[in-house]
Motif scaffolding. Sequence first.
Motif, mmCIF file in Angstrom:
data_model
loop_
_atom_site.group_PDB
_atom_site.id
_atom_site.type_symbol
_atom_site.label_atom_id
_atom_site.label_comp_id
_atom_site.label_asym_id
_atom_site.label_seq_id
_atom_site.Cartn_x
_atom_site.Cartn_y
_atom_site.Cartn_z
ATOM 1 N N GLN A 110 -34.740 45.326 22.348
ATOM 2 C CA GLN A 110 -37.164 45.905 21.645
ATOM 3 C C GLN A 110 -36.597 47.141 23.331
ATOM 4 O O GLN A 110 -35.812 47.642 23.932
ATOM 5 C CB GLN A 110 -37.694 44.408 22.936
ATOM 6 C CG GLN A 110 -37.617 42.937 22.683
ATOM 7 C CD GLN A 110 -38.111 42.203 23.471
ATOM 8 O OE1 GLN A 110 -39.244 42.598 23.912
ATOM 9 N NE2 GLN A 110 -38.349 41.434 23.074
ATOM 10 N N TRP A 111 -37.563 47.909 22.673
ATOM 11 C CA TRP A 111 -37.766 49.589 23.592
ATOM 12 C C TRP A 111 -39.183 49.057 24.400
ATOM 13 O O TRP A 111 -40.802 48.333 23.416
ATOM 14 C CB TRP A 111 -38.038 50.265 22.914
ATOM 15 C CG TRP A 111 -36.957 50.059 21.536
ATOM 16 C CD1 TRP A 111 -35.734 50.028 21.352
ATOM 17 C CD2 TRP A 111 -35.503 51.579 22.868
ATOM 18 N NE1 TRP A 111 -34.712 50.951 20.911
ATOM 19 C CE2 TRP A 111 -35.116 50.977 22.140
ATOM 20 C CE3 TRP A 111 -36.097 52.666 23.984
ATOM 21 C CZ2 TRP A 111 -32.990 52.207 22.552
ATOM 22 C CZ3 TRP A 111 -34.951 53.190 24.287
ATOM 23 C CH2 TRP A 111 -33.771 53.146 23.208
ATOM 24 N N TYR A 112 -39.346 49.217 25.182
ATOM 25 C CA TYR A 112 -40.867 49.255 26.157
ATOM 26 C C TYR A 112 -40.768 51.093 26.399
ATOM 27 O O TYR A 112 -40.264 51.684 26.747
ATOM 28 C CB TYR A 112 -40.087 48.528 27.558
ATOM 29 C CG TYR A 112 -40.871 47.013 26.740
ATOM 30 C CD1 TYR A 112 -40.085 46.107 26.361
ATOM 31 C CD2 TYR A 112 -41.823 46.303 27.060
ATOM 32 C CE1 TYR A 112 -39.583 44.937 26.335
ATOM 33 C CE2 TYR A 112 -42.189 44.791 26.189
ATOM 34 C CZ TYR A 112 -41.253 44.338 26.508
ATOM 35 O OH TYR A 112 -40.967 43.424 26.775
ATOM 36 N N ARG A 113 -42.183 51.127 26.381
ATOM 37 C CA ARG A 113 -42.436 51.908 27.255
ATOM 38 C C ARG A 113 -44.034 52.368 28.501
ATOM 39 O O ARG A 113 -44.131 51.525 28.818
ATOM 40 C CB ARG A 113 -43.102 52.562 26.190
ATOM 41 C CG ARG A 113 -44.564 54.786 26.523
ATOM 42 C CD ARG A 113 -45.436 54.586 25.817
ATOM 43 N NE ARG A 113 -46.644 55.321 26.893
ATOM 44 C CZ ARG A 113 -47.090 56.271 25.757
ATOM 45 N NH1 ARG A 113 -46.677 56.456 25.131
ATOM 46 N NH2 ARG A 113 -48.191 57.275 26.093
ATOM 47 N N LEU A 161 -39.716 45.197 18.326
ATOM 48 C CA LEU A 161 -38.699 44.293 18.695
ATOM 49 C C LEU A 161 -37.878 44.128 17.187
ATOM 50 O O LEU A 161 -38.075 44.546 16.133
ATOM 51 C CB LEU A 161 -39.316 42.701 18.541
ATOM 52 C CG LEU A 161 -38.093 42.000 19.024
ATOM 53 C CD1 LEU A 161 -38.119 40.663 20.044
ATOM 54 C CD2 LEU A 161 -37.727 41.464 17.266
ATOM 55 N N ILE A 162 -36.019 44.841 17.327
ATOM 56 C CA ILE A 162 -35.351 44.308 16.283
ATOM 57 C C ILE A 162 -34.311 43.032 17.013
ATOM 58 O O ILE A 162 -33.586 42.619 18.053
ATOM 59 C CB ILE A 162 -34.462 45.891 16.225
ATOM 60 C CG1 ILE A 162 -33.999 45.585 14.620
ATOM 61 C CG2 ILE A 162 -34.155 45.988 17.220
ATOM 62 C CD1 ILE A 162 -33.744 46.920 14.495
ATOM 63 N N ARG A 163 -34.319 42.729 15.911
ATOM 64 C CA ARG A 163 -33.087 40.996 15.603
ATOM 65 C C ARG A 163 -32.162 41.504 15.564
ATOM 66 O O ARG A 163 -31.700 42.700 14.889
ATOM 67 C CB ARG A 163 -33.623 40.127 14.826
ATOM 68 C CG ARG A 163 -34.966 39.551 15.944
ATOM 69 C CD ARG A 163 -35.807 38.301 14.299
ATOM 70 N NE ARG A 163 -36.600 38.134 15.376
ATOM 71 C CZ ARG A 163 -38.097 38.439 14.289
ATOM 72 N NH1 ARG A 163 -38.025 38.535 13.892
ATOM 73 N NH2 ARG A 163 -39.286 37.833 14.686
ATOM 74 N N SER A 164 -31.392 40.550 16.136
ATOM 75 C CA SER A 164 -29.549 41.032 15.991
ATOM 76 C C SER A 164 -28.890 41.250 14.113
ATOM 77 O O SER A 164 -28.006 41.991 13.883
ATOM 78 C CB SER A 164 -28.824 39.548 16.835
ATOM 79 O OG SER A 164 -28.980 38.406 16.159
ATOM 80 N N ASN A 165 -30.082 40.480 13.386
ATOM 81 C CA ASN A 165 -29.715 40.435 11.838
ATOM 82 C C ASN A 165 -30.665 41.926 11.400
ATOM 83 O O ASN A 165 -29.929 41.664 10.355
ATOM 84 C CB ASN A 165 -29.750 38.906 11.458
ATOM 85 C CG ASN A 165 -31.196 38.503 11.244
ATOM 86 O OD1 ASN A 165 -32.079 39.171 12.005
ATOM 87 N ND2 ASN A 165 -31.609 37.747 10.651
ATOM 88 N N GLU A 166 -31.037 42.547 12.035
ATOM 89 C CA GLU A 166 -31.916 43.594 11.048
ATOM 90 C C GLU A 166 -30.815 45.014 12.058
ATOM 91 O O GLU A 166 -30.420 45.341 12.836
ATOM 92 C CB GLU A 166 -33.192 43.658 11.834
ATOM 93 C CG GLU A 166 -33.914 42.369 11.830
ATOM 94 C CD GLU A 166 -35.212 42.676 11.572
ATOM 95 O OE1 GLU A 166 -35.400 42.769 13.770
ATOM 96 O OE2 GLU A 166 -35.819 42.419 11.299
ATOM 97 N N ARG A 167 -30.972 46.277 11.067
ATOM 98 C CA ARG A 167 -30.272 47.328 11.964
ATOM 99 C C ARG A 167 -31.131 47.992 11.495
ATOM 100 O O ARG A 167 -31.025 49.335 11.967
ATOM 101 C CB ARG A 167 -29.246 47.848 10.104
ATOM 102 C CG ARG A 167 -28.485 46.635 9.899
ATOM 103 C CD ARG A 167 -26.941 46.402 11.050
ATOM 104 N NE ARG A 167 -26.244 45.743 11.443
ATOM 105 C CZ ARG A 167 -26.531 44.785 11.716
ATOM 106 N NH1 ARG A 167 -27.344 44.302 12.327
ATOM 107 N NH2 ARG A 167 -25.515 43.509 12.101
#
Lengths: 117, 115
Positions: free
Chosen positions: B33-36, B48-54
């Motif tokens: 995940q990225w937070y600001r 958020l990006i899941r482990s199966n996403e590129r």
Amino acid sequence: DARVTQTPRHKVTEMGQEVTMRCQPILGHNTVFWYRQTMMQGLELLAYFRNRAPLDDSGMPKDRFSAEMPDATLATLKIQPSEPRDSAVYFCASGPDSALATNEKLFFGSGTQLSVL
Amino acid sequence: SQQGEEDPQALSIQEGENATMNCSYKTSINNLQWYRQNSGRGLVHLILIRSNEREKHSGRLRVTLDTSKKSSSLLITASRAADTASYFCATDASAGGTSYGKLTFGQGTILTVHP
């Protein structure tokens, strides 16, 4: 607009004094996290709770720190006795962690800035 | 211990330019995940990006994830002065696929966008 509420926003105290920080998670969220932020260490996880039960407090110095959830609307972090090295910003975060909305997004409070002199 | 390391530590650009921040991590993850964080404020979830996403997009944000290199990047396109903040990557490495949201944060990138 639901948000995590932390009090106090700022706390200045003298070494040896007890400090209590409070957090009101978003209504309906059942996981609560305490993080500490410093320039040197960045964001460190101190403890977290699920359904008010502590799941992991391994990041917390046990001799002086304690974290509790007296009820679902209140989480507390206490330091007794406080030391200058405890000076930091302490953040509380909550997440829904339900079948409908897993914890893929945490909601942070504005933090308590603690200065121990 | 810090799971993520971010690069660069600080980035200064002009309004309208793109900003790219990188994050590396050490262990297998469920998601990243990225937070600001604006100065003096709490962290706000961005994406958020899941482990199966590129790759994932959200407005002016583009996130990539390379699990073979254990790295991620956040691209902010057409930056604005209001994008000035610290940006943190955070990894969720909860075992057994159960995600209680326990995150490990990187040290962050301080982004300054000049008007």
